[in-house]
Design an enzyme around this catalytic site. Sequence first.
Site, PDB file in Angstrom:
ATOM      1  N   GLU A  60      -6.654  -9.484  -0.294  1.00  0.00           N
ATOM      2  CA  GLU A  60      -7.249  -9.135   1.004  1.00  0.00           C
ATOM      3  C   GLU A  60      -8.762  -9.038   0.867  1.00  0.00           C
ATOM      4  O   GLU A  60      -9.369  -8.008   1.132  1.00  0.00           O
ATOM      5  CB  GLU A  60      -6.658  -7.829   1.542  1.00  0.00           C
ATOM      6  CG  GLU A  60      -5.156  -7.890   1.740  1.00  0.00           C
ATOM      7  CD  GLU A  60      -4.596  -6.642   2.443  1.00  0.00           C
ATOM      8  OE1 GLU A  60      -5.370  -5.946   3.133  1.00  0.00           O
ATOM      9  OE2 GLU A  60      -3.394  -6.389   2.309  1.00  0.00           O
ATOM     10  N   GLU A  85       0.818  -1.215   0.000  1.00  0.00           N
ATOM     11  CA  GLU A  85       0.000   0.000   0.000  1.00  0.00           C
ATOM     12  C   GLU A  85       0.854   1.269   0.000  1.00  0.00           C
ATOM     13  O   GLU A  85       0.797   2.091   0.912  1.00  0.00           O
ATOM     14  CB  GLU A  85      -0.980  -0.030   1.180  1.00  0.00           C
ATOM     15  CG  GLU A  85      -1.955  -1.189   1.069  1.00  0.00           C
ATOM     16  CD  GLU A  85      -2.948  -1.280   2.212  1.00  0.00           C
ATOM     17  OE1 GLU A  85      -2.905  -0.410   3.111  1.00  0.00           O
ATOM     18  OE2 GLU A  85      -3.770  -2.206   2.204  1.00  0.00           O
TER      19      GLU A  85
END
Length: 284
Positions: free
Chosen positions: A204, A130
């Site tokens: 995820e 991220e």
Amino acid sequence: MPPRLCHLSFFIYRPSATATSSPGGLDTKIKGKSKQFFGAAVEQNSLSVSQIDAIVKAEFGVLTLENSMKWESTQGTKDFFTMTNADYLHSQLPSWVSNVANAATLTSVIQNYITTRYKSKIFHWYVCNEVFEDDGIFRNSVFYRLLGEQFIDIAFKAAAAADPSAKLYLNDYNLDHSSAKLISRGFPIHGIGTQTGLDVAITELDIRMTLPSDSTKVTKQSADYTSVTKACLANTKCVGITVWGVDGGHSWVPNTFSGQGDALLWNSRYQKKDAYTAVSNVLN
């Protein structure tokens, strides 16, 4: 046979190349569709629950440690590594790393952190996690402030040197803004998000709803899980799917999104939900 272990956020780790789920498990089914894995994120405390342990062994081929492989957990203090939970199987950076003040020191810190502890046992390695904002620009992290975009090059090259056999991934979302420039940079990356020509992993996955649940929300959730699974099967570059948890009672969602939850394939009583049936049917 127990599933391979994976430490998502930084590693997907598999001590046994032959580990797999039971014949009717999601991992076995997705491999029958020429994919590499169907996995789940867990933590040590979750695996101590007998029902979760049984589900994991029956259904999943790789495991991801939700937090135990993140930098805060493995090297909370400079020069001291703690790998106990990791060996059991941007927001969690230790403060001492955030306080590094010059580029040369930070480069050395990154290279030192990327070690060979799991050499030859790593399946996929999520080297950077991220790094982009929602609009595709780089996050204002200590890495970007001191090293610019070069910090990704440094991390990937160190990972490639540490374990040449591992597949190296950048784990992120909303990647369409930024992914093309990464390929042109020439560093050793094997997988990322969409529209890059590289491997794709759904890493995820959970699909939350506003509580309480009702039939309309259940139907919508099942349809969404169906769509995601079909999308992976339809994309020849998609290597597999990881759901971010096993059951509703051990999900991160309720503590993060007030009034929402029930995001996974099993409920808090460890019973398969309609969403599980929907995914399983797509894989049949």
